[in-house]
Design an enzyme around this catalytic site. Structure first.
Site, PDB file in Angstrom:
ATOM      1  N   GLY A 136    -102.634  -8.193 -89.497  1.00 45.58           N
ATOM      2  CA  GLY A 136    -103.904  -7.888 -90.136  1.00 45.58           C
ATOM      3  C   GLY A 136    -103.818  -7.169 -91.469  1.00 45.58           C
ATOM      4  O   GLY A 136    -104.858  -6.836 -92.044  1.00 45.58           O
ATOM      5  N   GLU A 194     -96.802  -7.753 -86.245  1.00 49.90           N
ATOM      6  CA  GLU A 194     -96.857  -9.229 -86.213  1.00 49.90           C
ATOM      7  C   GLU A 194     -97.837  -9.722 -87.273  1.00 49.90           C
ATOM      8  O   GLU A 194     -98.839 -10.338 -86.975  1.00 49.90           O
ATOM      9  CB  GLU A 194     -97.215  -9.745 -84.808  1.00 49.90           C
ATOM     10  CG  GLU A 194     -98.447  -9.125 -84.208  1.00 49.90           C
ATOM     11  CD  GLU A 194     -98.776  -9.628 -82.811  1.00 49.90           C
ATOM     12  OE1 GLU A 194     -97.864  -9.948 -82.027  1.00 49.90           O
ATOM     13  OE2 GLU A 194     -99.981  -9.674 -82.495  1.00 49.90           O
ATOM     14  N   GLY A 206     -99.095 -11.965 -90.465  1.00 50.54           N
ATOM     15  CA  GLY A 206     -98.964 -13.323 -90.983  1.00 50.54           C
ATOM     16  C   GLY A 206     -99.322 -13.337 -92.461  1.00 50.54           C
ATOM     17  O   GLY A 206     -98.488 -13.516 -93.343  1.00 50.54           O
ATOM     18  N   ARG A 207    -100.609 -13.066 -92.720  1.00 49.78           N
ATOM     19  CA  ARG A 207    -101.172 -13.185 -94.066  1.00 49.78           C
ATOM     20  C   ARG A 207    -100.338 -12.503 -95.156  1.00 49.78           C
ATOM     21  O   ARG A 207    -100.029 -13.100 -96.180  1.00 49.78           O
ATOM     22  CB  ARG A 207    -102.577 -12.568 -94.049  1.00 49.78           C
ATOM     23  CG  ARG A 207    -103.376 -12.783 -95.313  1.00 49.78           C
ATOM     24  CD  ARG A 207    -104.699 -12.012 -95.237  1.00 49.78           C
ATOM     25  NE  ARG A 207    -105.337 -12.143 -93.954  1.00 49.78           N
ATOM     26  CZ  ARG A 207    -106.197 -13.106 -93.614  1.00 49.78           C
ATOM     27  NH1 ARG A 207    -106.533 -14.006 -94.505  1.00 49.78           N
ATOM     28  NH2 ARG A 207    -106.723 -13.151 -92.410  1.00 49.78           N
ATOM     29  N   ARG A 219    -110.846 -21.543 -95.843  1.00 51.47           N
ATOM     30  CA  ARG A 219    -111.340 -20.162 -95.853  1.00 51.47           C
ATOM     31  C   ARG A 219    -112.604 -19.955 -96.702  1.00 51.47           C
ATOM     32  O   ARG A 219    -113.527 -19.278 -96.250  1.00 51.47           O
ATOM     33  CB  ARG A 219    -110.230 -19.189 -96.293  1.00 51.47           C
ATOM     34  CG  ARG A 219    -109.025 -19.198 -95.344  1.00 51.47           C
ATOM     35  CD  ARG A 219    -108.043 -18.088 -95.667  1.00 51.47           C
ATOM     36  NE  ARG A 219    -108.574 -16.780 -95.381  1.00 51.47           N
ATOM     37  CZ  ARG A 219    -109.055 -15.944 -96.268  1.00 51.47           C
ATOM     38  NH1 ARG A 219    -109.035 -16.240 -97.547  1.00 51.47           N
ATOM     39  NH2 ARG A 219    -109.541 -14.791 -95.890  1.00 51.47           N
ATOM     40  N   TYR A 234    -115.474 -18.655 -94.329  1.00 49.79           N
ATOM     41  CA  TYR A 234    -115.792 -17.221 -94.383  1.00 49.79           C
ATOM     42  C   TYR A 234    -116.445 -16.811 -95.698  1.00 49.79           C
ATOM     43  O   TYR A 234    -116.648 -15.619 -95.930  1.00 49.79           O
ATOM     44  CB  TYR A 234    -114.519 -16.372 -94.292  1.00 49.79           C
ATOM     45  CG  TYR A 234    -113.565 -16.630 -93.163  1.00 49.79           C
ATOM     46  CD1 TYR A 234    -113.932 -16.383 -91.838  1.00 49.79           C
ATOM     47  CD2 TYR A 234    -112.258 -17.052 -93.416  1.00 49.79           C
ATOM     48  CE1 TYR A 234    -113.023 -16.577 -90.811  1.00 49.79           C
ATOM     49  CE2 TYR A 234    -111.343 -17.248 -92.390  1.00 49.79           C
ATOM     50  CZ  TYR A 234    -111.743 -17.017 -91.092  1.00 49.79           C
ATOM     51  OH  TYR A 234    -110.850 -17.200 -90.089  1.00 49.79           O
ATOM     52  N   CYS A 275    -118.644 -34.436 -96.783  1.00 48.99           N
ATOM     53  CA  CYS A 275    -120.098 -34.498 -96.710  1.00 48.99           C
ATOM     54  C   CYS A 275    -120.601 -33.253 -95.982  1.00 48.99           C
ATOM     55  O   CYS A 275    -121.145 -33.322 -94.873  1.00 48.99           O
ATOM     56  CB  CYS A 275    -120.532 -35.763 -95.987  1.00 48.99           C
ATOM     57  SG  CYS A 275    -119.931 -37.225 -96.830  1.00 48.99           S
ATOM     58  N   GLU A 276    -120.363 -32.130 -96.593  1.00 52.12           N
ATOM     59  CA  GLU A 276    -120.695 -30.811 -96.050  1.00 52.12           C
ATOM     60  C   GLU A 276    -120.940 -29.938 -97.263  1.00 52.12           C
ATOM     61  O   GLU A 276    -120.041 -29.792 -98.097  1.00 52.12           O
ATOM     62  CB  GLU A 276    -119.456 -30.231 -95.342  1.00 52.12           C
ATOM     63  CG  GLU A 276    -119.347 -30.436 -93.860  1.00 52.12           C
ATOM     64  CD  GLU A 276    -120.428 -29.774 -93.070  1.00 52.12           C
ATOM     65  OE1 GLU A 276    -120.979 -28.762 -93.527  1.00 52.12           O
ATOM     66  OE2 GLU A 276    -120.733 -30.284 -91.980  1.00 52.12           O
TER      67      GLU A 276
HETATM   68  C1  LIG Z   1    -103.813 -13.941 -86.289  1.00 50.73           C
HETATM   69  C2  LIG Z   1    -102.991 -12.984 -85.547  1.00 50.73           C
HETATM   70  C3  LIG Z   1    -101.973 -12.261 -86.207  1.00 50.73           C
HETATM   71  C4  LIG Z   1    -101.745 -12.349 -87.681  1.00 50.73           C
HETATM   72  O1  LIG Z   1    -102.842 -11.932 -88.416  1.00 50.73           O
HETATM   73  P1  LIG Z   1    -102.726 -11.774 -90.007  1.00 50.73           P
HETATM   74  O2  LIG Z   1    -104.108 -11.385 -90.402  1.00 50.73           O
HETATM   75  O3  LIG Z   1    -102.322 -13.108 -90.534  1.00 50.73           O
HETATM   76  O4  LIG Z   1    -101.707 -10.729 -90.280  1.00 50.73           O
HETATM   77  C5  LIG Z   1    -101.188 -11.432 -85.438  1.00 50.73           C
HETATM   78  N1  LIG Z   1    -101.372 -11.304 -84.104  1.00 50.73           N
HETATM   79  C6  LIG Z   1    -102.333 -11.978 -83.446  1.00 50.73           C
HETATM   80  C7  LIG Z   1    -102.472 -11.786 -81.979  1.00 50.73           C
HETATM   81  C8  LIG Z   1    -103.171 -12.831 -84.136  1.00 50.73           C
HETATM   82  O5  LIG Z   1    -104.139 -13.485 -83.488  1.00 50.73           O
END
Ligand SMILES: *Cc1c(COP(=O)(O)O)cnc(C)c1O
Length: 420
Positions: free
Chosen positions: A230, A272, A274-275, A310, A314, A341-342
């Site tokens: 996150g 954990e 990602g972004r 995105r 959002y 078509c949105e």
């Molecule tokens: C989506 C998700 C992440 C990664 O979130 P980011 O915003 O990309 O860092 C990590 N853990 C869980 C359980 C998720 O669903």
């Protein structure tokens, strides 16, 4: 004019386009590796720190292999994600399995790989035991409910579908202890695209305090805590990246005040994300196909929401650079659209940009996470290729573009001929 840097020139992109037609996502390997090293270095004084890359953000095994080389594991939440991680050489302690509403076969695969299994609900204890058997080490996802304020993407924790309540945490660990499990972890994930480092420090403190309480009450030993993902990224050029050092410093202080102070050191600290790992280092490259002037000025791209969802989903901001016009003033406000078509198929609304011509190449920034990954086939749109810009400047295709044959692969036109 506010701008964002690019790792390539217009000439380089024109050359790439000769071989790989637009649209495509291109990822910057050098920047991904440098960022991974920066994160590790910031957390080097935190015991057993490890980042498990959230595969859903960029589920490409070439990227996973790079991140594995940088010492990261993989956070998976489905069978295909587990298989992708395995293909990239990640097994055992390189795997975190944080799923929800989980089917039995996914627990079986996660256990087979020797990954950490993180349960989303107390009822999954019995379900896991029946389907795969209890593993040696087990983790629960905590939902702190009204204890913690939410943010825009993930919402309020008490309204989120994820995790155990506080009472269920005590009860769940007690059940496992009584069934002979001896090794435990604790997880939460309460943020998405959060730019305030204090948010993560506060999350860590909440988990550390709960670990102290549960360890004492149940007389069990926690081996790791997973602070979730996150961490946000500066999608807007005027925003600043989150300081990894600020998070690490705050987490270390909270750790010492709770875990160390209560004699529970060492406890491994995992994340954990990602972004923040790949997001800023991916770009959607797309050409202007049409210009349209009605009640507004529209730019029609050769890509659409199927390539990057995105903004439509959002209302998210993604910066746009018109290649070769970086220094031209923004003279007009455009809606930059795709061909779905949105009406929400727009990469930007009322965006001030330089005068745009048909054939211009637009770079849509920060598509390295939750970009190609969220692609879909609505309206018969095909997902694009993914390219990797290597450290030596060469380019490799790490996923080809979908073809119409791929799109029709699940249909049987022979059966259609006989169908009346
Ligand atoms: C989506 C998700 C992440 C990664 O979130 P980011 O915003 O990309 O860092 C990590 N853990 C869980 C359980 C998720 O669903």
């Amino acid at each position: 004019m506010v701008s964002k840097n690019l790792p390539f020139t217009k000439e380089e992109i024109l050359k790439i386009i000769e071989k790989y037609p637009t649209p495509f996502h291109i990822y910057d390997e050098k920047a991904i590796r440098e960022n991974a090293r920066k994160l590790k270095s910031a957390f080097k004084d935190i015991p057993g720190f490890k980042e498990f890359f959230a595969v859903k953000a960029l589920p490409n095994p070439f990227i996973l292999k790079i991140l594995k080389e940088e010492g990261f594991g993989a956070d998976c939440s489905s069978l295909p994600e587990l298989i992708l991680a395995e293909k990239a050489g990640m097994t055992g302690n390189d795997i975190m399995f944080s799923s929800n509403d989980t089917p039995a076969e996914e627990f079986i695969k996660a256990k087979e790989l020797g990954g950490y299994i993180n349960l989303d609900d107390i009822s999954h204890i019995d379900y896991l035991e029946r389907s795969a058997g209890l593993p040696d080490i087990i983790c629960f996802r905590y939902n702190p409910g009204p204890l913690k304020e939410g943010n825009a993407i993930i919402g309020k924790p008490e309204e989120a579908k994820y995790g155990f309540t506080r009472e269920q945490m005590f009860e769940g660990y007690r059940i496992l202890r009584d069934r002979g499990v001896k090794r435990f972890g604790m997880h939460t994930m309460v943020a998405s695209n959060e730019l305030n480092p204090d948010y993560f420090v506060e999350t860590a403190r909440i988990l550390f305090e709960l670990i102290v309480e549960i360890s004492k009450e149940l007389n069990i030993n926690f081996e790791f805590v997973n602070l979730g993902g996150g961490i946000g990224i500066p999608y807007r050029p005027e925003e600043e990246p989150v300081s990894y050092e600020a998070i690490a410093k705050g987490v270390k202080e909270a750790y010492e005040a709770t875990i160390t102070a209560n004699g529970l050191h060492p406890l491994k600290v995992f994340m954990e994300c990602g972004r923040v790992i790949t997001g800023p280092y991916g770009y959607l490259i797309s050409r202007v196909r049409h210009l349209k002037h009605t009640y507004k000025d529209y730019v029609g791209m050769d890509s659409c929401m199927a390539n990057l969802m995105r903004p439509g989903m959002y209302g998210a901001y993604h910066h746009i650079t018109v290649l070769g016009k970086e220094n031209e003033p923004p003279v007009r406000k455009y809606d930059v659209t795709g061909s779905l078509c949105e009406n929400n198929d727009k990469f930007a609304i009322d965006r001030p940009l330089p005068e745009i011509e048909i054939g211009d190449i637009l770079v849509i920034h920060d598509t390295g996470a939750h970009g190609h990954a969220m692609g879909f086939n609505y309206n018969g749109k095909l997902r694009s290729a993914e390219l990797l810009l290597r450290e030596d400047g060469s380019v490799v295709q790490i996923r080809r573009a979908e073809t119409i044959e791929d799109y029709f692969a699940t249909l049987d036109f022979e059966a259609l001929k006989d169908f009346k």
